[in-house]
Design a protein around this motif. Sequence first.
Motif, mmCIF file in Angstrom:
data_model
loop_
_atom_site.group_PDB
_atom_site.id
_atom_site.type_symbol
_atom_site.label_atom_id
_atom_site.label_comp_id
_atom_site.label_asym_id
_atom_site.label_seq_id
_atom_site.Cartn_x
_atom_site.Cartn_y
_atom_site.Cartn_z
ATOM 1 N N SER A 575 -27.165 -14.134 -47.538
ATOM 2 C CA SER A 575 -27.174 -15.032 -46.374
ATOM 3 C C SER A 575 -28.349 -15.994 -46.375
ATOM 4 O O SER A 575 -28.256 -17.082 -45.805
ATOM 5 N N GLU A 576 -29.481 -15.616 -47.012
ATOM 6 C CA GLU A 576 -30.672 -16.459 -46.902
ATOM 7 C C GLU A 576 -31.621 -16.211 -48.072
ATOM 8 O O GLU A 576 -31.689 -15.103 -48.624
ATOM 9 N N ALA A 577 -32.335 -17.264 -48.467
ATOM 10 C CA ALA A 577 -33.358 -17.170 -49.510
ATOM 11 C C ALA A 577 -34.456 -18.178 -49.193
ATOM 12 O O ALA A 577 -34.188 -19.256 -48.650
ATOM 13 N N ALA A 589 -32.139 -12.202 -48.156
ATOM 14 C CA ALA A 589 -31.482 -11.324 -47.184
ATOM 15 C C ALA A 589 -29.973 -11.454 -47.366
ATOM 16 O O ALA A 589 -29.477 -12.438 -47.943
ATOM 17 N N CYS A 590 -29.239 -10.472 -46.864
ATOM 18 C CA CYS A 590 -27.777 -10.504 -46.976
ATOM 19 C C CYS A 590 -27.145 -10.255 -45.609
ATOM 20 O O CYS A 590 -27.823 -9.855 -44.653
ATOM 21 N N LYS A 591 -25.851 -10.491 -45.517
ATOM 22 C CA LYS A 591 -25.125 -10.219 -44.283
ATOM 23 C C LYS A 591 -25.154 -8.715 -44.022
ATOM 24 O O LYS A 591 -24.963 -7.918 -44.940
ATOM 25 N N ALA A 592 -25.394 -8.335 -42.762
ATOM 26 C CA ALA A 592 -25.593 -6.914 -42.478
ATOM 27 C C ALA A 592 -25.159 -6.582 -41.061
ATOM 28 O O ALA A 592 -25.237 -7.417 -40.165
ATOM 29 N N SER A 593 -24.737 -5.351 -40.886
ATOM 30 C CA SER A 593 -24.418 -4.826 -39.552
ATOM 31 C C SER A 593 -25.131 -3.506 -39.305
ATOM 32 O O SER A 593 -24.803 -2.797 -38.364
ATOM 33 N N LEU A 625 -35.391 -17.171 -43.205
ATOM 34 C CA LEU A 625 -36.690 -16.728 -43.694
ATOM 35 C C LEU A 625 -37.545 -17.964 -43.907
ATOM 36 O O LEU A 625 -37.061 -18.983 -44.427
ATOM 37 N N ALA A 626 -38.814 -17.910 -43.514
ATOM 38 C CA ALA A 626 -39.682 -19.080 -43.660
ATOM 39 C C ALA A 626 -41.108 -18.624 -43.953
ATOM 40 O O ALA A 626 -41.646 -17.759 -43.244
ATOM 41 N N PHE A 627 -41.691 -19.206 -44.995
ATOM 42 C CA PHE A 627 -43.086 -18.941 -45.331
ATOM 43 C C PHE A 627 -43.975 -19.974 -44.659
ATOM 44 O O PHE A 627 -43.593 -21.150 -44.517
ATOM 45 N N SER A 628 -45.177 -19.558 -44.280
ATOM 46 C CA SER A 628 -46.129 -20.476 -43.668
ATOM 47 C C SER A 628 -46.640 -21.468 -44.705
ATOM 48 O O SER A 628 -46.486 -21.263 -45.917
ATOM 49 N N GLU A 629 -47.260 -22.560 -44.221
ATOM 50 C CA GLU A 629 -47.720 -23.618 -45.115
ATOM 51 C C GLU A 629 -48.802 -23.129 -46.058
ATOM 52 O O GLU A 629 -48.850 -23.521 -47.222
ATOM 53 N N PRO A 631 -50.093 -20.984 -48.773
ATOM 54 C CA PRO A 631 -49.250 -20.317 -49.769
ATOM 55 C C PRO A 631 -49.176 -18.808 -49.583
ATOM 56 O O PRO A 631 -50.151 -18.090 -49.775
ATOM 57 N N GLY A 632 -47.994 -18.363 -49.156
ATOM 58 C CA GLY A 632 -47.715 -16.945 -49.105
ATOM 59 C C GLY A 632 -48.486 -16.140 -48.083
ATOM 60 O O GLY A 632 -48.571 -14.912 -48.173
ATOM 61 N N GLU A 633 -49.083 -16.781 -47.079
ATOM 62 C CA GLU A 633 -49.896 -16.009 -46.125
ATOM 63 C C GLU A 633 -49.030 -15.246 -45.126
ATOM 64 O O GLU A 633 -49.230 -14.057 -44.883
ATOM 65 N N PHE A 634 -48.045 -15.940 -44.520
ATOM 66 C CA PHE A 634 -47.163 -15.301 -43.550
ATOM 67 C C PHE A 634 -45.706 -15.555 -43.928
ATOM 68 O O PHE A 634 -45.361 -16.604 -44.492
ATOM 69 N N LEU A 635 -44.862 -14.577 -43.600
ATOM 70 C CA LEU A 635 -43.415 -14.701 -43.758
ATOM 71 C C LEU A 635 -42.768 -14.419 -42.412
ATOM 72 O O LEU A 635 -42.998 -13.359 -41.815
ATOM 73 N N LEU A 636 -41.954 -15.383 -41.930
ATOM 74 C CA LEU A 636 -41.237 -15.239 -40.669
ATOM 75 C C LEU A 636 -39.774 -14.931 -40.953
ATOM 76 O O LEU A 636 -39.153 -15.572 -41.818
ATOM 77 N N SER A 637 -39.226 -13.979 -40.232
ATOM 78 C CA SER A 637 -37.789 -13.693 -40.330
ATOM 79 C C SER A 637 -37.195 -13.663 -38.930
ATOM 80 O O SER A 637 -37.810 -13.149 -37.992
ATOM 81 N N VAL A 638 -35.994 -14.253 -38.786
ATOM 82 C CA VAL A 638 -35.267 -14.228 -37.519
ATOM 83 C C VAL A 638 -33.837 -13.784 -37.806
ATOM 84 O O VAL A 638 -33.334 -13.966 -38.925
#
Length: 815
Positions: A575-577, A589-593, A625-629, A631-638
């Motif tokens: 679902s996301e990369a 990430a993949c589709k999940a229930s 999924l989104a990484f902060s500006e 390099p590699g400090e934070f990873l956000l997932s929603v």
Amino acid sequence: MNSVIEDEYYAVGGNRHSAAADWSLASGLLAFGADQNVAIWSPLNNDSSRGISALLSGHTSKITTIKFISSKSGGSDELIVTGSADGEILLWQHGKTCWTHADKAAAHQGSVNTIAVLENSNMFVTGGADAKVKLWKVQDGTLETLSTLELKPKFMPLALALGPFQATSIDSAFLVVGGTRNEIQVYSIESLSSTPKYKLCATLTGHEAWVRSLALTAAPDGEFLLASAAQDKYVRLWRFQPGLAAAAATKVAPPVDPKHNSTINDALTAKVQSVSAADSKYSITFEALLLGHEDWVYSAAWSPNESNQRLLTASADGSLSIWESDPGSGIWVSVSRLGEISGQKGATTATGSSGGFWTGLWSPDGLMVTSLGRTGSWRLWQYNTDSQFWTQKHGISGHISSVNGICWSPDGGYLLSTSSDQTTRLHAEWKRGVKRTWHEFARPQIHGYDLNCIASTTPHQFSSGADEKLLRVFNEPKDIASMLHKLCQIGLPPNDEILPDTAAIPVLGLSNKTMDDAKDMEDGDAAEELDPGLANDGLGTSLPHLEEPPHEDLLSRHTLWPEHEKLYGHGYEISEAATPVDGRVLATACKASSIDHAVIRLYDTETWNEIKPPLPAHSLTVTRLAFSEQPGEFLLSVGRDRQFAVFQNSASGDVKSWTRVAINAKAHSRMILDGTWLRNARRPTFATAGRDKVVRIWGGALKDGRLEFSCQISIARKVSVTAISAAASGDTNLLALGEDDGAISLHLVKCTDEIELVKSGDINKHLCPSKTVNRLAWRPNKESSCDRDQGHLAIASSDSSVRIWKVDWRSWAES
């Protein structure tokens, strides 16, 4: 607000309907259906090579037919009539700055299949799936129904032709109807301007299958020639002569097979029929039978060049044929054949090697022809009068299904897009002197599954996820890198030897193989011989020497990227990369229930080994999924479970060490669809967008040694927000929001110790997509990592379009 937006690029494929395109003789514009939008293209404008100049939204269903209406006064009064699959027709007129729809009408119960216009008038006819033909008049920018003809015996009209009688007034005309019967019906129409009356005058027989196209043209001595193209692989010509025929039967020249130059039979006796209205009459005789196509003939079109009567036909056999009458014998022969010349068309339909051409059109001067293929791309040929050869030029192309993912290369050199049409496409800026235009330069991946997401790890590598349980990593081949370096001024890697060779798809395979690997396949792979249509026949090696963007034949066959790795681990469709700026890690990430499958998996992009254990946080599908500006400090997932989670990399910068530092189980009242980081030198800040029609901006702060995020600003919208992306200049962020109905808005957010919403503005609807905005992506700024005055915003939508806007947001911020 719209003065700061410049729509630099539209990429979208054409609808696969033979009547869903028209090339205007007055203005030189070509209009075609692109999902539920009308695309406007000017192929004759070679100076700019702009491609699509506008996408007109107004229909709520896929467009099936298009026609230009030009009055005697010329192109200034030109209108467009379009019909769609839900039975509606729209009238479009050009205003001061753009095309707008002037009127709308419910025309048919079911799809509008075809439209025919009465030349030099404001009248046209429509044919629908309800087995009816309707006559319309355009009066002062409105549509008026004049009459309805119910076809008997009942059949669906697929093609119409409308011509005038030779009377001084245009109060009468003849109508030709072809469709889901083997016969063609010819009607006369009297009292056009008041109460039209129909009369069935003739039935033309001979075809052995449905009639797909009718084309009418004026001939010398007041005659007309009618071409009918059908699913029986043949084209028939019919001559309309003024008055009664000299004899009850006429000997006509026998048809000739152009491939074998042999006579089909000695002679044909033509039955004479007639169509009449008031004191005007035409006698109709069979003129010629054109043989040569090997599959259904979808369309026929006469050249507008009156000095040379030529017919263009497009067929499902993948060819265009141009027919002329021999001056000596009068026999109609195919003088040019374009498209798939060879009988060996390859084994995979994914490359466009089968499915053929849906429509063929002439330019107003008769020196160019264009055709629409099954991949949604337009091929363009130009006739060279000196060499007397047709040369293929670069046309336009785009996705033909929902665009689900986009990403810029890390240096901003090009844009990648993925779609449910199972292709990945590379879009870049063609630079020559001061001119800049965007084009599709490569088709790195042609897949067997719908593609959902894409992430670029380096300027010469990307990974994509599809409706399968694995991700695929692709490396840029040498030929593509050289072509992009020459035409787009995109840098080559420091060591050219690391780039692989050209790729090809094995028969029955999904993995792009390098040519050398494909030849060396052993064991189980040995049975997968290369598709002969994809073998490097010399065209592939010419890519670095191109002087203009590649045309469709090259794109679909010689611009694949070889597959480097397959990444396993997920249990369901990807679902996301996402990757950080330095590209050292890939998060997926993949589709999940369930909690077990809703994990985030990380891969080290140097070794392509999975970094274990996976990161748990969600209970349903992770949507972004989104990484902060940094390099590699934070990873956000929603995710769809309405919560967000923030993971932090270890202080040592080890990509293998990630820790969850924050989670909010009730961030939104409905599912969260997207999230992005904002630049803030003082504290981590990000935004989330949800189905609850709210965008929330979250600021982080340390409390008791723990990082906690609290909502600082909420931006309420009228529709669900489906996509969000942020660009920064100093401490000011420009937030772009895309919504479920296609609307896009911009918001200036100042990020310091306090987070402040400075300004908001909505983009004019005519610039926005007509369906859901799936992804937004700001182009990385190559010149400066800190400040900018302008930015490029890429937009991916469910209406099959990819758009790139140039946003002068500094001017907007200061206004």
